[in-house]
Design a protein around this motif. Structure first.
Motif, PDB file in Angstrom:
ATOM      1  N   VAL A   1       0.811  -1.220   0.000  1.00  0.00           N
ATOM      2  CA  VAL A   1       0.000   0.000   0.000  1.00  0.00           C
ATOM      3  C   VAL A   1       0.845   1.272   0.000  1.00  0.00           C
ATOM      4  CG1 VAL A   1      -1.975  -1.111   1.083  1.00  0.00           C
ATOM      5  CG2 VAL A   1      -0.256  -0.008   2.516  1.00  0.00           C
ATOM      6  N   PHE A   2       2.114   1.169   0.363  1.00  0.00           N
ATOM      7  CA  PHE A   2       2.987   2.349   0.399  1.00  0.00           C
ATOM      8  C   PHE A   2       3.659   2.613  -0.937  1.00  0.00           C
ATOM      9  CE2 PHE A   2       2.848   0.747   4.779  1.00  0.00           C
ATOM     10  CZ  PHE A   2       2.231   1.838   5.367  1.00  0.00           C
ATOM     11  N   ARG A   3       3.390   1.762  -1.929  1.00  0.00           N
ATOM     12  CA  ARG A   3       3.890   1.902  -3.295  1.00  0.00           C
ATOM     13  C   ARG A   3       5.409   1.959  -3.368  1.00  0.00           C
ATOM     14  NH1 ARG A   3       0.839   1.801  -7.143  1.00  0.00           N
ATOM     15  NH2 ARG A   3       1.989   3.124  -8.539  1.00  0.00           N
ATOM     16  N   THR A   4       6.074   1.219  -2.492  1.00  0.00           N
ATOM     17  CA  THR A   4       7.520   1.093  -2.572  1.00  0.00           C
ATOM     18  C   THR A   4       7.853  -0.047  -3.527  1.00  0.00           C
ATOM     19  OG1 THR A   4       7.580  -0.370  -0.654  1.00  0.00           O
ATOM     20  CG2 THR A   4       7.883   1.993  -0.253  1.00  0.00           C
ATOM     21  N   PHE A   5       9.073  -0.083  -4.008  1.00  0.00           N
ATOM     22  CA  PHE A   5       9.453  -1.093  -4.986  1.00  0.00           C
ATOM     23  C   PHE A   5      10.893  -1.516  -4.759  1.00  0.00           C
ATOM     24  CE2 PHE A   5       9.949   3.157  -6.767  1.00  0.00           C
ATOM     25  CZ  PHE A   5      11.286   3.171  -7.131  1.00  0.00           C
ATOM     26  N   ASP A   6      11.212  -2.704  -5.225  1.00  0.00           N
ATOM     27  CA  ASP A   6      12.599  -3.147  -5.240  1.00  0.00           C
ATOM     28  C   ASP A   6      13.288  -2.446  -6.397  1.00  0.00           C
ATOM     29  OD1 ASP A   6      12.214  -4.900  -3.093  1.00  0.00           O
ATOM     30  OD2 ASP A   6      11.569  -6.517  -4.423  1.00  0.00           O
ATOM     31  N   TYR A   7      14.555  -2.158  -6.231  1.00  0.00           N
ATOM     32  CA  TYR A   7      15.295  -1.452  -7.271  1.00  0.00           C
ATOM     33  C   TYR A   7      16.667  -2.059  -7.450  1.00  0.00           C
ATOM     34  CZ  TYR A   7      18.081   0.794  -3.636  1.00  0.00           C
ATOM     35  OH  TYR A   7      18.934   1.016  -2.588  1.00  0.00           O
ATOM     36  N   GLU A   8      17.293  -1.722  -8.562  1.00  0.00           N
ATOM     37  CA  GLU A   8      18.668  -2.108  -8.822  1.00  0.00           C
ATOM     38  C   GLU A   8      19.471  -0.850  -9.100  1.00  0.00           C
ATOM     39  OE1 GLU A   8      21.370  -4.953 -11.715  1.00  0.00           O
ATOM     40  OE2 GLU A   8      19.227  -4.783 -12.091  1.00  0.00           O
ATOM     41  N   LEU A   9      20.627  -0.742  -8.469  1.00  0.00           N
ATOM     42  CA  LEU A   9      21.527   0.375  -8.702  1.00  0.00           C
ATOM     43  C   LEU A   9      22.174   0.210 -10.073  1.00  0.00           C
ATOM     44  CD1 LEU A   9      23.082   2.868  -7.542  1.00  0.00           C
ATOM     45  CD2 LEU A   9      24.822   1.222  -6.812  1.00  0.00           C
ATOM     46  N   LEU A  10      22.060   1.237 -10.901  1.00  0.00           N
ATOM     47  CA  LEU A  10      22.671   1.205 -12.228  1.00  0.00           C
ATOM     48  C   LEU A  10      23.997   1.960 -12.250  1.00  0.00           C
ATOM     49  CD1 LEU A  10      19.575   1.806 -14.515  1.00  0.00           C
ATOM     50  CD2 LEU A  10      20.536  -0.347 -13.677  1.00  0.00           C
ATOM     51  N   ALA A  11      24.080   3.050 -11.503  1.00  0.00           N
ATOM     52  CA  ALA A  11      25.305   3.855 -11.489  1.00  0.00           C
ATOM     53  C   ALA A  11      25.288   4.769 -10.267  1.00  0.00           C
ATOM     54  CB  ALA A  11      25.419   4.689 -12.760  1.00  0.00           C
ATOM     55  N   GLY A  12      26.475   5.121  -9.795  1.00  0.00           N
ATOM     56  CA  GLY A  12      26.582   6.074  -8.700  1.00  0.00           C
ATOM     57  C   GLY A  12      26.591   5.423  -7.338  1.00  0.00           C
ATOM     58  N   VAL A  13      26.113   6.168  -6.356  1.00  0.00           N
ATOM     59  CA  VAL A  13      26.152   5.794  -4.945  1.00  0.00           C
ATOM     60  C   VAL A  13      24.878   5.038  -4.572  1.00  0.00           C
ATOM     61  CG1 VAL A  13      26.326   6.721  -2.608  1.00  0.00           C
ATOM     62  CG2 VAL A  13      27.512   7.854  -4.483  1.00  0.00           C
ATOM     63  N   ASP A  14      25.018   3.919  -3.870  1.00  0.00           N
ATOM     64  CA  ASP A  14      23.858   3.130  -3.435  1.00  0.00           C
ATOM     65  C   ASP A  14      23.321   3.684  -2.126  1.00  0.00           C
ATOM     66  OD1 ASP A  14      21.888   1.251  -3.185  1.00  0.00           O
ATOM     67  OD2 ASP A  14      23.226  -0.425  -2.773  1.00  0.00           O
ATOM     68  N   ASN A  15      22.632   4.824  -2.231  1.00  0.00           N
ATOM     69  CA  ASN A  15      22.064   5.486  -1.059  1.00  0.00           C
ATOM     70  C   ASN A  15      20.863   6.295  -1.546  1.00  0.00           C
ATOM     71  OD1 ASN A  15      21.395   7.108   1.093  1.00  0.00           O
ATOM     72  ND2 ASN A  15      23.487   7.695   1.560  1.00  0.00           N
ATOM     73  N   LEU A  16      19.690   5.981  -1.033  1.00  0.00           N
ATOM     74  CA  LEU A  16      18.479   6.675  -1.483  1.00  0.00           C
ATOM     75  C   LEU A  16      18.106   7.847  -0.587  1.00  0.00           C
ATOM     76  CD1 LEU A  16      16.186   3.767  -2.703  1.00  0.00           C
ATOM     77  CD2 LEU A  16      17.823   5.152  -3.967  1.00  0.00           C
ATOM     78  N   GLU A  17      18.965   8.239   0.311  1.00  0.00           N
ATOM     79  CA  GLU A  17      18.704   9.417   1.129  1.00  0.00           C
ATOM     80  C   GLU A  17      19.104  10.654   0.333  1.00  0.00           C
ATOM     81  OE1 GLU A  17      20.266  11.152   5.330  1.00  0.00           O
ATOM     82  OE2 GLU A  17      19.774   9.021   5.233  1.00  0.00           O
ATOM     83  N   THR A  18      18.179  11.595   0.202  1.00  0.00           N
ATOM     84  CA  THR A  18      18.432  12.789  -0.598  1.00  0.00           C
ATOM     85  C   THR A  18      17.695  13.972   0.000  1.00  0.00           C
ATOM     86  OG1 THR A  18      18.493  13.665  -2.847  1.00  0.00           O
ATOM     87  CG2 THR A  18      16.521  12.436  -2.225  1.00  0.00           C
ATOM     88  N   THR A  19      17.930  15.141  -0.545  1.00  0.00           N
ATOM     89  CA  THR A  19      17.246  16.347  -0.133  1.00  0.00           C
ATOM     90  C   THR A  19      16.465  16.897  -1.310  1.00  0.00           C
ATOM     91  OG1 THR A  19      18.992  16.864   1.447  1.00  0.00           O
ATOM     92  CG2 THR A  19      17.549  18.672   0.806  1.00  0.00           C
ATOM     93  N   GLN A  20      15.222  17.216  -1.076  1.00  0.00           N
ATOM     94  CA  GLN A  20      14.355  17.785  -2.101  1.00  0.00           C
ATOM     95  C   GLN A  20      13.898  19.154  -1.608  1.00  0.00           C
ATOM     96  OE1 GLN A  20      13.467  16.523  -5.107  1.00  0.00           O
ATOM     97  NE2 GLN A  20      12.082  18.153  -5.610  1.00  0.00           N
ATOM     98  N   SER A  21      13.986  20.172  -2.439  1.00  0.00           N
ATOM     99  CA  SER A  21      13.512  21.489  -2.036  1.00  0.00           C
ATOM    100  C   SER A  21      12.717  22.098  -3.181  1.00  0.00           C
ATOM    101  CB  SER A  21      14.680  22.400  -1.669  1.00  0.00           C
ATOM    102  OG  SER A  21      15.524  22.596  -2.780  1.00  0.00           O
ATOM    103  N   GLU A  22      11.830  23.021  -2.811  1.00  0.00           N
ATOM    104  CA  GLU A  22      11.028  23.720  -3.803  1.00  0.00           C
ATOM    105  C   GLU A  22      11.449  25.168  -3.836  1.00  0.00           C
ATOM    106  OE1 GLU A  22       6.812  23.234  -3.465  1.00  0.00           O
ATOM    107  OE2 GLU A  22       7.033  21.199  -2.711  1.00  0.00           O
ATOM    108  N   ASP A  23      11.413  25.753  -5.022  1.00  0.00           N
ATOM    109  CA  ASP A  23      11.684  27.178  -5.141  1.00  0.00           C
ATOM    110  C   ASP A  23      10.465  27.952  -4.680  1.00  0.00           C
ATOM    111  OD1 ASP A  23      14.198  26.785  -6.200  1.00  0.00           O
ATOM    112  OD2 ASP A  23      13.466  26.738  -8.255  1.00  0.00           O
ATOM    113  N   LYS A  24      10.703  28.983  -3.921  1.00  0.00           N
ATOM    114  CA  LYS A  24       9.600  29.842  -3.491  1.00  0.00           C
ATOM    115  C   LYS A  24       9.619  31.093  -4.354  1.00  0.00           C
ATOM    116  CE  LYS A  24       9.529  28.102   1.153  1.00  0.00           C
ATOM    117  NZ  LYS A  24       9.529  28.366   2.556  1.00  0.00           N
TER     118      LYS A  24
END
Length: 83
Positions: A59-82
């Motif tokens: 129900v949380f719509r999460t999925f299994d994934y495979e790393l294709l390139a880069g760092v194996d870390n899904l922690e990120t920062t998202q910001s919106e322009d005001k």
């Protein structure tokens, strides 16, 4: 590396912060690491490129994934322009 003429180049992807998420089809999967490396080098600001594997199964719509390139870390920062 160029993809064989019968393999379609991925036409779109989603980003969250510095992570790109692709949904590669079965014909593209043998070339997934090459596709990921090209995306990482050619798309400014990316740190990680992944593709979904399997199906969304909760129900949380999460999925299994495979790393294709880069760092194996899904922690990120998202910001919106005001404006």
């Amino acid at each position: 590396m160029l993809l064989p003429p019968d393999i379609q180049v991925p036409s779109g992807f989603e980003t969250v912060g510095d992570i790109a998420h692709l949904n590669l089809d079965e014909s593209q999967m043998p070339y997934r690491y090459d596709i990921g490396e090209v995306m990482l080098r050619k798309t400014h600001g990316l740190r990680t490129v992944i593709t979904k594997v399997g199906f969304i199964k909760n129900v949380f719509r999460t999925f299994d994934y495979e790393l294709l390139a880069g760092v194996d870390n899904l922690e990120t920062t998202q910001s919106e322009d005001k404006l």
